[in-house]
Design an enzyme around this catalytic site. Structure first.
Site, PDB file in Angstrom:
ATOM      1  N   HIS A  50       4.879  -8.025   1.620  1.00  0.00           N
ATOM      2  CA  HIS A  50       3.757  -7.136   1.902  1.00  0.00           C
ATOM      3  C   HIS A  50       4.043  -6.383   3.200  1.00  0.00           C
ATOM      4  O   HIS A  50       4.981  -6.712   3.931  1.00  0.00           O
ATOM      5  CB  HIS A  50       2.444  -7.929   2.022  1.00  0.00           C
ATOM      6  CG  HIS A  50       2.477  -9.003   3.057  1.00  0.00           C
ATOM      7  ND1 HIS A  50       2.502 -10.341   2.759  1.00  0.00           N
ATOM      8  CD2 HIS A  50       2.535  -8.927   4.406  1.00  0.00           C
ATOM      9  CE1 HIS A  50       2.558 -11.036   3.865  1.00  0.00           C
ATOM     10  NE2 HIS A  50       2.583 -10.206   4.893  1.00  0.00           N
TER      11      HIS A  50
HETATM   12  C1  T46 Z   1       2.560 -12.325   7.159  1.00  0.00           C
HETATM   13  C2  T46 Z   1       3.540 -13.380   6.824  1.00  0.00           C
HETATM   14  C3  T46 Z   1       4.630 -13.496   7.820  1.00  0.00           C
HETATM   15  C4  T46 Z   1      -5.858 -16.814   5.428  1.00  0.00           C
HETATM   16  O1  T46 Z   1      -6.913 -17.159   4.874  1.00  0.00           O
HETATM   17  N1  T46 Z   1      -5.840 -16.621   6.797  1.00  0.00           N
HETATM   18  C5  T46 Z   1      -4.715 -16.246   7.455  1.00  0.00           C
HETATM   19  O2  T46 Z   1      -4.747 -16.066   8.695  1.00  0.00           O
HETATM   20  C6  T46 Z   1      -3.512 -16.071   6.697  1.00  0.00           C
HETATM   21  C7  T46 Z   1      -2.224 -15.650   7.406  1.00  0.00           C
HETATM   22  C8  T46 Z   1      -3.532 -16.288   5.350  1.00  0.00           C
HETATM   23  N2  T46 Z   1      -4.695 -16.658   4.730  1.00  0.00           N
HETATM   24  C9  T46 Z   1      -4.687 -16.922   3.284  1.00  0.00           C
HETATM   25  C10 T46 Z   1      -4.403 -15.710   2.421  1.00  0.00           C
HETATM   26  C11 T46 Z   1      -3.766 -16.321   1.188  1.00  0.00           C
HETATM   27  O3  T46 Z   1      -4.768 -16.736   0.299  1.00  0.00           O
HETATM   28  O4  T46 Z   1      -3.629 -17.855   3.003  1.00  0.00           O
HETATM   29  C12 T46 Z   1      -3.068 -17.580   1.739  1.00  0.00           C
HETATM   30  C13 T46 Z   1      -1.555 -17.411   1.862  1.00  0.00           C
HETATM   31  O5  T46 Z   1      -1.277 -16.178   2.559  1.00  0.00           O
HETATM   32  P1  T46 Z   1      -0.065 -15.229   2.152  1.00  0.00           P
HETATM   33  O6  T46 Z   1       0.198 -15.312   0.709  1.00  0.00           O
HETATM   34  O7  T46 Z   1      -0.356 -13.872   2.724  1.00  0.00           O
HETATM   35  O8  T46 Z   1       1.140 -15.925   2.941  1.00  0.00           O
HETATM   36  P2  T46 Z   1       2.563 -15.283   3.291  1.00  0.00           P
HETATM   37  O9  T46 Z   1       3.373 -16.369   3.859  1.00  0.00           O
HETATM   38  O10 T46 Z   1       3.107 -14.521   2.159  1.00  0.00           O
HETATM   39  O11 T46 Z   1       2.247 -14.216   4.473  1.00  0.00           O
HETATM   40  C14 T46 Z   1       1.844 -14.701   5.746  1.00  0.00           C
HETATM   41  C15 T46 Z   1       0.739 -13.832   6.316  1.00  0.00           C
HETATM   42  O12 T46 Z   1      -0.343 -13.766   5.393  1.00  0.00           O
HETATM   43  C16 T46 Z   1       1.201 -12.427   6.578  1.00  0.00           C
HETATM   44  O13 T46 Z   1       0.263 -11.726   7.376  1.00  0.00           O
HETATM   45  O14 T46 Z   1       2.902 -11.308   7.756  1.00  0.00           O
HETATM   46  O15 T46 Z   1       2.973 -14.679   6.618  1.00  0.00           O
END
Ligand code: T46
Length: 139
Positions: A50
């Site tokens: 993303h």
């Molecule tokens: C990024 C990379 C490096 C939350 O509820 N609060 C939060 O602060 C975060 C970061 C995530 N979430 C929830 C959103 C999703 O339902 O946790 C779940 C997993 O998040 P995501 O699929 O976005 O995880 P990554 O590892 O793909 O991305 C994360 C961060 O979201 C993003 O901002 O830059 O790590």
């Protein structure tokens, strides 16, 4: 591409171990509003995929390592985070993917704002279109 380079953090070592400093203004070019940690990772389970419309972040692998693909819509590169005294700044509108996590990885993120799903662009085609629009508008 923006200044997405690995930067050395200040490390103070003595017989008791190592102390690494992350300071706002010096290592993090924005006020930190949120931090989060990722662990329990696997080399076969990449994350990210993303870009953020406004969010700026600094990443540190507190333990272990991973590769981070950075893409500004024109140029693409991969950097390796593999030491707790290295940081990576990722600004807004940079598509990023985290690959090849070591199983022991503890990935820390320091972010400029609170979590907001509306700030994410999670489709690569949407990202490319948004970058093209930004360039058209001279941003
Ligand atoms: C990024 C990379 C490096 C939350 O509820 N609060 C939060 O602060 C975060 C970061 C995530 N979430 C929830 C959103 C999703 O339902 O946790 C779940 C997993 O998040 P995501 O699929 O976005 O995880 P990554 O590892 O793909 O991305 C994360 C961060 O979201 C993003 O901002 O830059 O790590």
């Amino acid at each position: 591409m923006q200044d997405n380079q690995i930067k050395a953090l200040r490390k103070i070592e003595d017989v008791r171990g190592s102390l690494v400093v992350i300071e706002q203004g010096r290592d993090v070019p924005f006020p930190i509003k949120r931090s989060y940690f990722i662990y329990g990772t696997s080399p076969d389970e990449p994350r990210g995929f993303h870009a953020h419309k406004q969010l700026e972040q600094v990443f540190v692998c507190l333990r272990g390592k991973c590769d981070i693909v950075l893409d500004d819509g024109k140029h693409k590169k991969t950097v390796k985070l593999d030491a707790p005294d290295q940081s990576l700044y990722v600004g807004k509108m940079i598509w990023h993917e985290m690959h090849h996590f070591s199983p022991d990885c503890i990935f820390a993120a320091f972010a400029s704002d609170l979590y907001d799903e509306a700030d994410y662009i999670r489709g690569y085609d949407d990202f490319v279109k948004a970058v093209a629009n930004m360039r058209k508008d001279g941003e």
